[in-house]
Design a protein around this motif. Structure first.
Motif, mmCIF file in Angstrom:
data_model
loop_
_atom_site.group_PDB
_atom_site.id
_atom_site.type_symbol
_atom_site.label_atom_id
_atom_site.label_comp_id
_atom_site.label_asym_id
_atom_site.label_seq_id
_atom_site.Cartn_x
_atom_site.Cartn_y
_atom_site.Cartn_z
ATOM 1 N N GLU A 1 17.600 4.443 43.482
ATOM 2 C CA GLU A 1 16.120 4.429 43.640
ATOM 3 C C GLU A 1 15.421 4.656 42.245
ATOM 4 O O GLU A 1 14.049 4.628 42.415
ATOM 5 N N VAL A 2 16.104 4.837 41.181
ATOM 6 C CA VAL A 2 15.472 4.760 40.078
ATOM 7 C C VAL A 2 15.575 3.532 39.315
ATOM 8 O O VAL A 2 16.848 3.050 39.149
ATOM 9 N N VAL A 3 14.733 2.702 38.604
ATOM 10 C CA VAL A 3 14.554 1.588 38.019
ATOM 11 C C VAL A 3 14.258 1.994 36.451
ATOM 12 O O VAL A 3 12.961 2.167 36.482
ATOM 13 N N THR A 4 15.002 1.167 35.614
ATOM 14 C CA THR A 4 14.536 1.475 34.372
ATOM 15 C C THR A 4 14.073 0.040 33.818
ATOM 16 O O THR A 4 15.082 -0.839 33.980
ATOM 17 N N VAL A 5 12.973 -0.034 33.223
ATOM 18 C CA VAL A 5 12.464 -1.444 32.678
ATOM 19 C C VAL A 5 12.258 -1.521 31.190
ATOM 20 O O VAL A 5 11.625 -0.238 30.961
ATOM 21 N N SER A 6 12.753 -2.564 30.324
ATOM 22 C CA SER A 6 12.296 -2.522 29.075
ATOM 23 C C SER A 6 11.916 -3.665 28.715
ATOM 24 O O SER A 6 12.300 -4.741 29.332
ATOM 25 N N GLY A 7 11.478 -3.948 27.488
ATOM 26 C CA GLY A 7 11.321 -5.215 26.711
ATOM 27 C C GLY A 7 12.455 -5.200 25.528
ATOM 28 O O GLY A 7 13.559 -5.328 26.084
ATOM 29 N N ILE A 8 12.227 -5.298 24.333
ATOM 30 C CA ILE A 8 13.062 -5.731 23.457
ATOM 31 C C ILE A 8 12.776 -4.760 22.279
ATOM 32 O O ILE A 8 11.847 -4.107 22.077
ATOM 33 N N GLY A 9 14.082 -4.365 21.580
ATOM 34 C CA GLY A 9 13.895 -3.354 20.391
ATOM 35 C C GLY A 9 14.980 -2.419 20.695
ATOM 36 O O GLY A 9 15.751 -2.182 21.711
ATOM 37 N N CYS A 10 15.241 -1.505 19.734
ATOM 38 C CA CYS A 10 16.186 -0.417 19.864
ATOM 39 C C CYS A 10 16.357 0.416 21.347
ATOM 40 O O CYS A 10 17.203 0.437 21.868
ATOM 41 N N SER A 11 15.047 0.781 21.355
ATOM 42 C CA SER A 11 14.587 1.708 22.525
ATOM 43 C C SER A 11 14.714 0.888 23.685
ATOM 44 O O SER A 11 15.122 1.486 24.884
ATOM 45 N N SER A 12 14.548 -0.323 23.765
ATOM 46 C CA SER A 12 14.636 -1.019 25.102
ATOM 47 C C SER A 12 15.872 -1.237 25.510
ATOM 48 O O SER A 12 16.292 -1.756 26.481
ATOM 49 N N ARG A 13 16.980 -0.921 24.769
ATOM 50 C CA ARG A 13 18.130 -0.895 25.051
ATOM 51 C C ARG A 13 18.654 0.280 26.319
ATOM 52 O O ARG A 13 19.585 0.092 26.869
ATOM 53 N N LEU B 1 9.864 4.321 38.960
ATOM 54 C CA LEU B 1 9.806 3.498 37.786
ATOM 55 C C LEU B 1 9.860 4.283 36.565
ATOM 56 O O LEU B 1 8.824 4.863 36.377
ATOM 57 N N VAL B 2 10.702 3.751 35.514
ATOM 58 C CA VAL B 2 10.438 4.188 34.161
ATOM 59 C C VAL B 2 10.507 3.123 33.327
ATOM 60 O O VAL B 2 11.502 2.261 33.503
ATOM 61 N N VAL B 3 9.333 2.824 32.327
ATOM 62 C CA VAL B 3 9.609 1.840 31.273
ATOM 63 C C VAL B 3 9.723 2.607 30.101
ATOM 64 O O VAL B 3 9.119 3.357 29.658
ATOM 65 N N THR B 4 10.716 1.979 29.362
ATOM 66 C CA THR B 4 11.229 2.572 27.893
ATOM 67 C C THR B 4 10.873 1.383 27.121
ATOM 68 O O THR B 4 11.062 0.377 27.261
ATOM 69 N N GLY B 5 10.605 1.735 25.747
ATOM 70 C CA GLY B 5 10.141 0.834 24.765
ATOM 71 C C GLY B 5 9.769 1.349 23.321
ATOM 72 O O GLY B 5 9.834 2.759 23.449
#
Lengths: 294, 578
Positions: free
Chosen positions: A65-77, A110-114
């Motif tokens: 029930e946790v979703v991690t969403v990211s864009g592009i870049g080192c941290s977005s992996r 929801l966790v967004v990382t970037g």
């Protein structure tokens, strides 16, 4: 949870059994996937990944029930490195993708990382509107003041005189983007700054961010050993601000504008209306179609 | 064929009430038992400027505006010159004009003899709160032989939210206008028994089709002429338990619907050309991550900002080829207003089943026109099971989201389902979803994403085919989108003149149903008809080797819609050269 002396680094299966949290047998390691990170040795992002999984374990969040969403870049992996649902999207658009997901599935965490480029440059407009929309999600920006994945260009948070990039050999000559100040002005309801090299403090901030109802920004100073080796000095330079966090925006503005960019802790926290569609069925399609009848 | 239709253009300055008058006449015509079509034209101004409603109605379904108008009702002459090209008149056209609005403009001097002067303003002033466009409605209705009762009922229905006084005054004005022309006893109170038809615009129809297909989440940024799709959907989605999110831009809206669809909710956005350009990166992400989405593109004149309020079919190239890399996806086009319902319904189901992006092309002419039609039926879609092909957790085995299957469709999952977690990725990946730059993974995933589209049997909905082929040399008019209507009428006239003619309106443009298309055009003299400068569909079909030898293109730029007569003229001119 708000006790700053909690030893967050030792969060494990037992720690999740504390009162007030769902009973679970998951420890931090259970949230890690088997995929080996592409990060360089010594990268600050390892610390962020570790802190994030510890925060999940502490809160006892069900993995599915946790979703991690990211864009592009080192941290977005990061989504690939977490054992759960994730979406590794395109450059700068993670917050928009997360907004759609949250609107459709309010039940999810929801966790967004970037990174700083993804979030504040190409994704700058989405950042502003995510702050003001105040949907319930945690946005972790791993700020190393450089584009790592494209091998060392200036980012919006790079100092104007940093001349080590081939693209800007005389420096950018442009003032730095101030994430906390801009988030406050844009209407974010939770703003914090952490340091990848202070794991206990970072877990604590992430837990607070995850528990905050609304949009929570956590800017994490995450050193880039490859292109910004001088950031090793952050270890000695960071300092913790006094608690409690200001809940008044003008007080927060004074704190944020007056700091040196290395102050750690919650810079602003305030309850604000959280945007979420109601998602309640009140009609059938046949009722809608009847409107067309003459 | 055109003899059974009435056609009428109502023009005026923006705010004069031309479009409201048109809506009223259209609904009155429907209540009198007619099918009908109303298009509208406006300049780029928000208020002021020029505005026109163009109608055609009759006992059979109306597919296009025809070649000319039998009635021109001018509420005033402001900026009339801007309409000159859009409202072709003939020696038989009757002009209704108000002497209070000034002299005939120079463009209409030749029609002086056919002008009927009616004091619209003076008559309206006789009633407190009276509006001259309502007087014009009465006059037009009398002129078009519509029963007065139909017009009064239509006015009551359309104005019912404005209160009884407004309706009463409008009725008074309509009666005054109606009395200005001889009625031949048409003002009888009883109306014929007519089937209960629908009145809907193409933009509303697109929204309905999406709802029928299961869409329950929409994110979008307003843009002309697509905004009405969103305005119609917003309150209705909310009633159905879904939601519409107004995004900060098109980049956000496309990514929002990718997020919501990843969450398991069928999702859509609507935009127009400039917005579609901004969405291309996101559409590629949907293709790569195999996230179903639907993008409705209501085309307008382009390139760049182009002509936002008027129509063209010039976005086919970007819809087909705008994505970078090898990015197979669905491209569909609706053929008329009612067909927007079917095409969106089908597109949504295709996108969901095939786990990819569908771009559906509509245009301003379809989107902002209103039609009186029989209620569109639900299509029979036996090869498209409702919903996605969902994965089931198998104890002890790892779920592979991008598993290579026989038909290329991998079982999909959604957050919250235990044992079926995965990371959707725009980076190339292996079957498990783990990023991979290995040649073997890239080749396998590219082929899978292509084959799942090309191997799927789409059935007969790929095109609407009308007219029998009798032998070699018969005509085949191949077209797409809103040009279908004019082509159908041109074909009907050709058949009436003794020339067997088939019409193929292509609904699924990509993946191209090459073999079916070849079979349908075999032995025919083919013309590809469309509304763009250089014949985008024609060149696409040629590049796909899908056209028989000697196929020809008839295309011209918008924004003026194609008319049947110019299609016939082009064919006749070419035949004369042969």
């Amino acid at each position: 949870m708000t006790n700053p002396r909690t030893n967050w680094a030792r969060t494990n299966r037992a720690s999740t059994e504390r009162a007030g949290h769902p009973s679970t047998t998951l420890g931090a390691k259970d949230y890690k996937s088997e995929i080996k990170p592409v990060w360089c040795p010594g990268c600050g992002h390892f610390g962020v990944l570790a802190a994030l999984t510890k925060a999940f374990a502490y809160l006892g969040l069900p993995k599915d029930e946790v979703v991690t969403v990211s864009g592009i870049g080192c941290s977005s992996r990061i989504p690939a490195y977490i054992d759960g649902y994730g979406f590794h999207g395109v450059h700068g658009r993670a917050l928009a993708l997360a907004a759609g997901l949250k609107a459709a599935r309010p039940d999810l965490t929801l966790v967004v990382t970037g990174g700083d480029g993804d979030g504040f440059s190409i994704g700058g407009n989405h950042f502003l509107h995510a702050c003001r929309r105040n949907m319930d999600m945690t946005y972790i920006v791993m700020d190393n003041e450089v584009y790592g994945m494209t091998k060392g260009q200036a980012s919006p948070t790079t100092q104007p005189d940093w001349s080590h990039s081939k693209l800007t050999p005389r420096g950018t000559g442009v003032p730095r983007f101030h994430p906390a100040a801009i988030a406050l002005a844009a209407g974010a309801s939770f703003i914090a700054r952490g340091f990848a090299g202070s794991p206990n403090e970072l877990v604590r901030l992430l837990v607070q961010a995850l528990e905050h109802p609304g949009f929570a920004l956590v800017q994490v100073l995450s050193p880039c050993q490859t292109f910004r080796p001088e950031q090793k000095a952050w270890k000695q330079a960071v300092h913790t601000i006094a608690e409690p966090a200001p809940a008044d925006p003008s007080e927060a503005a004074r704190l944020i504008q007056g700091d040196d960019g290395l102050a750690l802790g919650v810079l602003y926290a305030q309850r604000a209306p959280v945007y979420q569609p109601r998602n309640q069925v009140e009609a059938e399609l046949a009722d809608i179609e009847a409107e067309f009848l003459l | 064929m055109s003899d059974c239709y009435q056609s009428c253009a109502i023009t005026g300055s923006g705010g004069s009430g031309a479009v409201t008058a048109g809506m009223l006449v259209l609904e009155a015509a429907a209540r009198a038992g007619n099918h009908g079509l109303m298009t509208r034209s406006a300049g780029p101004q928000i208020r002021g400027g020029e505005s026109a409603a163009m109608l055609r109605f009759g006992p059979a379904p109306v597919t296009c505006m025809g070649d000319s108008f039998s009635i021109l009702a001018a509420l005033d002459w402001g900026n009339f010159a801007r309409f000159a090209g859009e409202i072709p008149l003939t020696a038989e056209t009757l002009i209704l004009a108000d002497p209070g609005a000034g002299k005939l403009p120079p463009e209409l001097e030749a029609y002086r003899a056919q002008t009927r002067w009616i004091n619209l303003r003076e008559l309206a002033d006789a009633l407190p709160g009276g509006r001259f466009n309502m007087v014009a409605v009465g006059a037009i209705a009398a002129c078009a032989a519509l029963p007065l009762k139909a017009v009064l009922d239509a006015a009551a229905a359309i104005l019912n939210t404005k209160g009884p006084e407004v309706t009463e005054t409008a009725h008074g004005c309509i009666r005054l206008g109606y009395q200005q022309l001889p009625t031949d006893g048409r003002s009888r109170s009883a109306l014929p028994e007519v089937p209960r038809r629908w009145s809907l615009s193409g933009n509303e129809a697109a929204g309905l089709g999406a709802l029928r297909g299961g869409v329950r989440f929409v994110a979008a940024y307003p843009i002309t002429p697509a905004t009405e799709v969103l305005e119609w959907l917003a309150p209705r989605l909310a009633r159905l338990g879904g939601a519409l999110l107004q995004a900060e831009d098109e980049l956000a809206s496309i990514n929002m619907i990718i997020g919501s669809s990843f969450g398991g909710v069928p999702s859509m956005t609507a935009t127009s050309g400039p917005g579609l350009s901004l969405m291309m990166e996101g559409i590629g992400l949907a293709v790569a991550s195999e996230t179903p989405i639907v993008v409705v593109n209501v085309m307008r004149g382009g390139p760049s900002t182009g002509i936002p309020t008027k129509s063209e079919q010039a976005d086919l190239n970007i819809a087909l080829h705008g994505l970078h890399g090898d990015a197979p996806h669905l491209v569909l086009a609706a053929l008329d207003i009612a067909d927007c319902v079917l095409t969106l319904h089908w597109a949504t189901r295709l996108a969901e089943h095939l786990q990819t992006a569908a771009i559906v092309l509509s245009d301003q002419l379809l989107g902002q026109s209103r039609s009186i039609v029989d209620p569109p039926e639900m299509p029979d879609l036996p090869n498209l099971p409702l919903g996605r092909r969902c994965a089931e957790a198998v104890p002890g085995s790892d779920y592979r989201r991008y598993q290579l299957t026989e038909d290329g469709i991998s079982p999909i999952s959604a957050p919250g389902l235990s044992g079926l977690s995965y990371t959707a990725d725009g980076l190339e990946h292996n079957e498990s979803g783990t990023p991979s730059s290995m040649a073997a993974d890239h080749g396998a995933q590219l082929a899978k994403r292509r084959d799942k589209l090309t191997h799927f049997d789409v059935g007969s909905l790929w095109a609407e085919i009308t007219g029998e082929m009798t032998g070699a040399g018969d005509l085949c008019l191949l077209t797409w989108g809103s040009s279908h209507g004019a082509v159908l009428e041109a074909a009907a006239r050709l058949r009436a003149s003794g020339r067997p003619t088939r019409v193929i309106g292509v609904r699924l443009i990509a993946p191209l149903q090459r073999e079916a298309l070849r079979a349908a055009t075999a032995g025919a003299s083919v013309w590809v008809v469309e509304l763009n400068q250089d014949g985008q569909l024609f060149h696409y079909l040629r590049s796909e080797a899908a056209l028989p030898e000697g196929a020809r293109s008839f295309s011209r730029s918008g924004p003026l819609p194609l008319r049947p007569a110019e299609i016939l003229d082009a064919i006749a001119a070419e035949s004369a050269d042969d």
